[in-house]
Scaffold this motif. Structure first.
Motif, PDB file in Angstrom:
ATOM      1  N   GLY A  98       0.611  -1.123  -0.028  1.00 28.93           N
ATOM      2  CA  GLY A  98      -0.033  -0.075   0.130  1.00 28.93           C
ATOM      3  C   GLY A  98       0.824   1.432  -0.246  1.00 28.93           C
ATOM      4  O   GLY A  98       1.937   1.163   0.442  1.00 28.93           O
ATOM      5  N   LEU A  99       0.298   2.394  -0.655  1.00 24.22           N
ATOM      6  CA  LEU A  99       1.248   3.720  -0.743  1.00 24.22           C
ATOM      7  C   LEU A  99       0.650   4.486   0.129  1.00 24.22           C
ATOM      8  O   LEU A  99      -0.646   4.712   0.455  1.00 24.22           O
ATOM      9  CB  LEU A  99       1.035   4.032  -2.187  1.00 24.22           C
ATOM     10  N   THR A 100       1.404   5.699   0.781  1.00 31.48           N
ATOM     11  CA  THR A 100       1.072   6.663   1.225  1.00 31.48           C
ATOM     12  C   THR A 100       0.502   7.872   0.315  1.00 31.48           C
ATOM     13  O   THR A 100       0.490   7.690  -0.766  1.00 31.48           O
ATOM     14  CB  THR A 100       2.280   7.157   2.343  1.00 31.48           C
ATOM     15  N   ILE A 101      -0.069   8.851   0.809  1.00 27.55           N
ATOM     16  CA  ILE A 101      -0.623   9.749   0.190  1.00 27.55           C
ATOM     17  C   ILE A 101       0.525  10.579  -0.750  1.00 27.55           C
ATOM     18  O   ILE A 101       0.512  10.692  -1.840  1.00 27.55           O
ATOM     19  CB  ILE A 101      -1.225  10.963   1.074  1.00 27.55           C
ATOM     20  N   GLU A 102       1.796  10.830  -0.288  1.00 28.57           N
ATOM     21  CA  GLU A 102       2.842  11.237  -0.937  1.00 28.57           C
ATOM     22  C   GLU A 102       3.178  10.129  -2.026  1.00 28.57           C
ATOM     23  O   GLU A 102       3.553  10.898  -3.046  1.00 28.57           O
ATOM     24  CB  GLU A 102       3.794  11.476   0.091  1.00 28.57           C
ATOM     25  N   GLN A 103       3.487   9.134  -1.638  1.00 30.45           N
ATOM     26  CA  GLN A 103       3.839   8.000  -2.594  1.00 30.45           C
ATOM     27  C   GLN A 103       2.904   7.891  -3.797  1.00 30.45           C
ATOM     28  O   GLN A 103       3.004   7.838  -5.164  1.00 30.45           O
ATOM     29  CB  GLN A 103       3.972   6.751  -2.015  1.00 30.45           C
ATOM     30  N   VAL A 104       1.509   8.053  -3.743  1.00 29.96           N
ATOM     31  CA  VAL A 104       0.403   8.080  -4.659  1.00 29.96           C
ATOM     32  C   VAL A 104       0.475   9.292  -5.419  1.00 29.96           C
ATOM     33  O   VAL A 104       0.641   9.042  -6.772  1.00 29.96           O
ATOM     34  CB  VAL A 104      -0.883   8.042  -3.986  1.00 29.96           C
ATOM     35  N   LEU A 105       0.674  10.599  -4.967  1.00 37.51           N
ATOM     36  CA  LEU A 105       0.906  11.598  -5.775  1.00 37.51           C
ATOM     37  C   LEU A 105       2.391  11.700  -6.794  1.00 37.51           C
ATOM     38  O   LEU A 105       2.117  12.327  -7.707  1.00 37.51           O
ATOM     39  CB  LEU A 105       1.026  12.848  -4.740  1.00 37.51           C
ATOM     40  N   ARG A 106       3.265  11.091  -6.043  1.00 39.58           N
ATOM     41  CA  ARG A 106       4.410  11.002  -7.019  1.00 39.58           C
ATOM     42  C   ARG A 106       4.371  10.280  -8.103  1.00 39.58           C
ATOM     43  O   ARG A 106       4.859  10.371  -9.297  1.00 39.58           O
ATOM     44  CB  ARG A 106       5.603  10.361  -6.155  1.00 39.58           C
ATOM     45  N   ARG A 107       3.360   9.269  -8.135  1.00 41.86           N
ATOM     46  CA  ARG A 107       3.067   8.229  -9.329  1.00 41.86           C
ATOM     47  C   ARG A 107       1.994   9.002 -10.386  1.00 41.86           C
ATOM     48  O   ARG A 107       1.531   8.442 -11.242  1.00 41.86           O
ATOM     49  CB  ARG A 107       2.600   6.883  -8.995  1.00 41.86           C
ATOM     50  N   LYS A 108       1.520  10.062  -9.935  1.00 39.38           N
ATOM     51  CA  LYS A 108       0.407  10.652 -10.757  1.00 39.38           C
ATOM     52  C   LYS A 108       0.979  11.740 -11.910  1.00 39.38           C
ATOM     53  O   LYS A 108       0.628  12.987 -11.965  1.00 39.38           O
ATOM     54  CB  LYS A 108      -0.538  11.695  -9.956  1.00 39.38           C
ATOM     55  N   TRP A 109       1.879  10.869 -12.845  1.00 36.70           N
ATOM     56  CA  TRP A 109       2.650  11.774 -13.732  1.00 36.70           C
ATOM     57  C   TRP A 109       1.753  12.743 -14.650  1.00 36.70           C
ATOM     58  O   TRP A 109       2.218  13.892 -14.870  1.00 36.70           O
ATOM     59  CB  TRP A 109       3.342  10.756 -14.489  1.00 36.70           C
ATOM     60  N   LEU A 110       0.731  12.087 -15.060  1.00 34.68           N
ATOM     61  CA  LEU A 110       0.075  12.634 -16.104  1.00 34.68           C
ATOM     62  C   LEU A 110      -1.420  12.918 -15.514  1.00 34.68           C
ATOM     63  O   LEU A 110      -2.083  12.821 -16.272  1.00 34.68           O
ATOM     64  CB  LEU A 110      -0.210  12.003 -17.499  1.00 34.68           C
ATOM     65  N   GLY A 111      -1.538  13.155 -14.304  1.00 36.32           N
ATOM     66  CA  GLY A 111      -2.651  13.343 -13.514  1.00 36.32           C
ATOM     67  C   GLY A 111      -3.698  12.004 -13.745  1.00 36.32           C
ATOM     68  O   GLY A 111      -4.890  12.079 -13.801  1.00 36.32           O
ATOM     69  N   ASP A 154      -5.872   9.023 -12.206  1.00 36.91           N
ATOM     70  CA  ASP A 154      -6.971   9.262 -11.533  1.00 36.91           C
ATOM     71  C   ASP A 154      -6.844   7.931 -10.398  1.00 36.91           C
ATOM     72  O   ASP A 154      -7.624   7.073 -10.415  1.00 36.91           O
ATOM     73  CB  ASP A 154      -8.310   8.980 -12.227  1.00 36.91           C
ATOM     74  N   LEU A 155      -5.590   7.932  -9.889  1.00 37.04           N
ATOM     75  CA  LEU A 155      -5.428   7.176  -8.676  1.00 37.04           C
ATOM     76  C   LEU A 155      -6.129   7.170  -7.525  1.00 37.04           C
ATOM     77  O   LEU A 155      -6.622   8.248  -7.153  1.00 37.04           O
ATOM     78  CB  LEU A 155      -3.977   7.115  -8.375  1.00 37.04           C
ATOM     79  N   HIS A 156      -6.380   6.161  -6.866  1.00 39.40           N
ATOM     80  CA  HIS A 156      -7.071   6.237  -5.481  1.00 39.40           C
ATOM     81  C   HIS A 156      -6.193   6.413  -4.251  1.00 39.40           C
ATOM     82  O   HIS A 156      -4.875   6.362  -4.498  1.00 39.40           O
ATOM     83  CB  HIS A 156      -7.586   4.696  -5.047  1.00 39.40           C
ATOM     84  N   PHE A 157      -6.689   7.059  -3.139  1.00 39.43           N
ATOM     85  CA  PHE A 157      -5.876   7.213  -2.115  1.00 39.43           C
ATOM     86  C   PHE A 157      -4.579   8.512  -2.125  1.00 39.43           C
ATOM     87  O   PHE A 157      -3.694   8.334  -1.520  1.00 39.43           O
ATOM     88  CB  PHE A 157      -5.065   6.080  -1.573  1.00 39.43           C
ATOM     89  N   ALA A 158      -5.151   9.345  -3.022  1.00 38.19           N
ATOM     90  CA  ALA A 158      -4.228  10.512  -3.101  1.00 38.19           C
ATOM     91  C   ALA A 158      -4.637  11.703  -2.379  1.00 38.19           C
ATOM     92  O   ALA A 158      -3.760  12.667  -2.359  1.00 38.19           O
ATOM     93  CB  ALA A 158      -4.636  11.171  -4.618  1.00 38.19           C
ATOM     94  N   LYS A 159      -5.719  11.208  -1.706  1.00 40.49           N
ATOM     95  CA  LYS A 159      -5.629  12.389  -0.268  1.00 40.49           C
ATOM     96  C   LYS A 159      -6.419  11.583   0.704  1.00 40.49           C
ATOM     97  O   LYS A 159      -6.688  10.630   0.676  1.00 40.49           O
ATOM     98  CB  LYS A 159      -6.706  13.341  -1.154  1.00 40.49           C
TER      99      LYS A 159
END
Length: 779
Positions: free
Chosen positions: A759-772, A774-779
């Protein structure tokens, strides 16, 4: 000297057979007769060892294949619950094992493989994969065995990609580049670790390319045993492709285009191998038509025969088929409950497609619609989703005679009386609320129905696929209600009417009679008492239908429902987004652990491949422009490979990509996977082109022989161009290692989204939103 072998459309494959220009085990020594002579007179500029020995190719292939199995099988048991479209294809495997008839828009081959895997491990099909998130462990489902099938095919796909490059004569670095782009692609891995069809589709597509290359390399040995073997295997691979999903047709377009070009070359009277007589050309044409059209079609039919032979029991797919088809299934509830309808029976009519009831109520159409058109202000006739007394209609004969108590039959004219309002169903030449081209349906009073408007209240019962004088029955009697004077069919659709009609469905008269969306059925006969003899259950024998009739009916239904997949989906995407990897698809989430499976390719690998496709198109355009201006910048061998071998891969990409632009159905990122595989082949081929340098003497010899002159013997010392050619192999290896390293980094970075853990933290998820994304758990 390095002997060579032919590949599709004229490329060559280097071999370390020093001092020989004989045939190799893969075919002939060159792609044209001129090259045969040239190779016998000129020493190749690149040292034989530079291209890689047979042993080197095998070692790297073993290494790549082992990594492919590792990346596909690592953690394959996670998650231990239903993921995304496993609800469909796992369910279909269970239905096969239970012999229960189901309906799907895809052909049966891929689903039969899953059923075969379940049978091998002793699974009985008791679990029906109803909901995403259902536990496999609690329901005792051998899900790892099911997932192993696509994982095996996905791993072997990497090996096939490597073999395609090897058989096409490309260097070891080029083979490694193409294979690594598939090996380390998160989308290919993600799609082949779940119970989905795309692993079978992509594997069959890759095999069709490999088998055709093997077949083409034997073009100087026509009608030999090997020639026939690879022709038939090409056809079989194509059949498996289209028998998995109908987009497999694109592989037929790819191979078919290459075959047309090949046949066109065979017609050339000036071809190096000598002109073919027309009878010989006819044999070539007939052999290819048999191997690539007739045999694949026979294989395609065979899988449907297996499909029908297994599914012998009534099931959830019954509703998609005609009553005649359903009579071939045992335990069919619909046929067991069918009741013959008599005149003056009270019935409820239901639309087959939308399941809405034919309904009416005292409210009337407004004087004017929103677009300003004037209505008849007659009583509203609508579609209502719930059972209600306002759905009750009485069947009256055309000549109302209460003494007439016989059965209603096919093609007879009837009137329908709405019991609650005591009015008669009517249609007339007034535009419906939403469709100005379709007729309004309303009702008329008994007095009007017996007077001036009598003709407008007459409707024909037209039983679907019915015989003349056939009895009209409830449940099984699918029919179209045709307005007799105007010949329009009663029809409805799902767009709700405004508030003045309580947002119920519009009923109107469709001028197009053929569509299946005009079909209705009688659900019940409320006026019939429970102890009425007509309700008695009579044991019915299972009937048979000819295979081709069943096949045609299923094909028609599959194509129609496939074309209806046009509704919006939150993760649908457009073809222009795929090469740039602009969005993915959410497959699965686990809130407690913040784990998710997000279907997404390896951005680095996809962007490299997409860039190379643009570079290839630019090189071709630049070369054509240079030739028009009298500048010949490429030697013969480089241009032959660039246009023919690499061009074949580019053709595969284009034919598996551009057709999606004209499709109206839902599209998702996984539709690009076959095209992505082809783009990986183009990438490996073009990297070799950029770093390759053919011998100056070889080109000079080629031009001399082409002009009818004697070639000059090769010099023994190395020129500056030849020294650069030796260095170019180092450049190819550097490019291969750089691309492999970058794609490995991209694969590793997005690994948690592909494998579903950790599982990824919010910061780790945000780092993987390269082109926006729509990943879950981004906040």
């Amino acid at each position: 000297m390095a002997a060579t072998t032919a590949t599709p459309q004229g490329s060559v494959r280097q071999r370390n057979v020093a001092g020989s220009s004989k045939k190799t085990k893969d075919g002939v020594s060159s792609d044209v007769e001129v090259d045969k002579v040239a190779n016998s007179k000129v020493v190749k500029s690149v040292p034989a060892a530079a291209a890689g020995s047979e042993r080197d190719y095998k070692i790297v292939m073993f290494f790549v294949t082992a990594l492919a199995f590792l990346t596909r099988f690592w953690g394959i048991s996670h998650p231990n619950e239903v993921v995304f479209d496993e609800v469909h294809f796992g369910k279909f495997a269970s239905y096969y094992l239970e012999k229960t008839y189901f309906f799907d828009v895809h052909p049966p081959f891929g689903k039969l493989l899953f059923a075969f895997m379940g049978w091998l491990v002793g699974y009985d099909g008791h679990f029906h994969f109803e909901n995403i998130g259902d536990s496999y462990i609690a329901n005792k489902v051998p899900y790892v065995a099911f997932r192993s099938l696509p994982a095996i095919l996905g791993a072997l796909t990497v090996s096939v990609v490597y073999l395609i490059m090897w058989e096409s004569g490309y260097s070891l670095p080029a083979c490694l580049i193409a294979a690594s782009l598939v090996l380390l692609d998160n989308a290919h891995i993600g799609q082949t670790r779940l119970i989905l069809l795309d692993a079978t589709l992509v594997f069959a597509m890759a095999c069709s390319l490999l088998c055709y290359i093997k077949f083409y390399k034997l073009r100087h040995e026509p009608f030999s045993r090997k020639w026939w073997k690879w022709l038939v295997l090409t056809g079989f691979a194509l059949s498996c492709d289209i028998s998995t999903k109908y987009v497999g047709l694109f592989a037929f377009i790819t191979i078919g285009s290459a075959v047309v070009i090949d046949l066109w070359d065979l017609l050339d009277i000036k071809r190096p191998g000598g002109a073919l007589s027309l009878p010989d050309f006819g044999k070539h044409f007939a052999a290819r038509a048999f191997g690539l059209i007739i045999l694949p079609f026979i294989f395609y039919l065979f899988w449907f025969q297996v499909h029908f032979a297994i599914l012998t029991r009534s099931g959830p797919g019954d509703d998609f088929m005609t009553p005649e088809f359903q009579e071939t299934l045992s335990d069919n509830v619909m046929l067991a409950n069918a009741i013959t309808i008599d005149y003056y029976d009270t019935i409820t009519l239901r639309h087959k497609e939308t399941k809405t009831y034919l309904h009416s109520h005292p409210d009337r159409y407004p004087l004017r619609y929103d677009d300003g058109r004037v209505s008849s202000q007659g009583q509203q006739v609508t579609g209502y989703p719930y059972n209600d007394t306002n759905n009750y209609w009485q069947v009256l004969p055309a000549d109302d005679d209460p003494k007439l108590g016989r059965h209603v039959r096919n093609h007879e004219l009837v009137r329908l009386r709405h019991l609650v309002t005591d009015t008669i169903l009517l249609s007339h030449d007034v535009a419906s609320p939403y469709y100005p081209t379709n007729q309004e349906f309303t009702t008329a009073t008994i007095t009007d129905a017996k007077g001036d408007r009598a003709a407008d209240t007459l409707f024909e019962i037209r039983i679907d696929s019915g015989k003349p004088n056939q009895e009209f029955k409830s449940i099984s009697g699918h029919f179209k209600l045709i307005h007799n004077p105007s010949k329009v069919a009663m029809w409805t659709h799902t767009t709700p009417l405004p508030d003045w009609a309580h947002k119920q469905q519009e009923i109107n008269g469709n001028k197009q009679l053929a569509p299946a969306s005009n079909v209705w059925f009688v659900e019940d006969i409320p006026s019939l008492l429970e102890d009425d003899p007509r309700r008695a259950k009579v044991e019915r024998k299972v009937k048979t239908l000819p295979f081709l009739r069943k096949w045609f009916e299923l094909q028609r239904s599959m194509f129609w429902h496939n074309n209806q997949l046009t509704s919006s989906h939150p993760y649908a995407s457009y073809p222009y987004q795929w090469p740039f990897l602009l969005r993915g698809v959410s497959f699965w989430t686990q809130n407690d652990t913040r784990q998710q499976i997000y279907f997404l390719g390896n951005p680095i690998g996809w962007w490299i491949a997409s860039s190379v496709l643009a570079i290839y198109a630019g090189i071709i355009l630049a070369d054509q422009f240079s030739l028009r201006r009298g500048v010949d910048a490429l030697d013969h061998r480089s241009r032959s490979r660039l246009y023919n071998s690499t061009g074949f891969f580019f053709l595969a990409w284009a034919t598996h990509y551009f057709p999606f632009y004209v499709m109206g159905r839902q599209l998702f990122l996984h539709h690009y996977l076959p095209a992505h595989l082809a783009s990986a082949l183009v990438t490996g081929a073009l990297v070799e082109f950029v770093f390759s340098a053919d011998s100056v003497e070889h080109e000079a010899a080629y031009q001399a022989i082409k002009a009818g002159k004697k070639p000059v013997a090769a010099k023994r010392h190395l020129t500056a161009r030849e020294r650069f050619a030796g260095q170019s192999m180092l450049g190819s290896w550097v490019a291969a290692l750089v691309i492999f390293t970058l794609t490995f980094a991209g694969w590793y970075f997005f690994l948690p989204l592909t494998y579903g853990y950790p599982g990824l933290t919010i910061e780790q998820v945000l780092r993987r939103k390269w082109l926006g994304y729509d990943l879950h758990f981004a906040k």
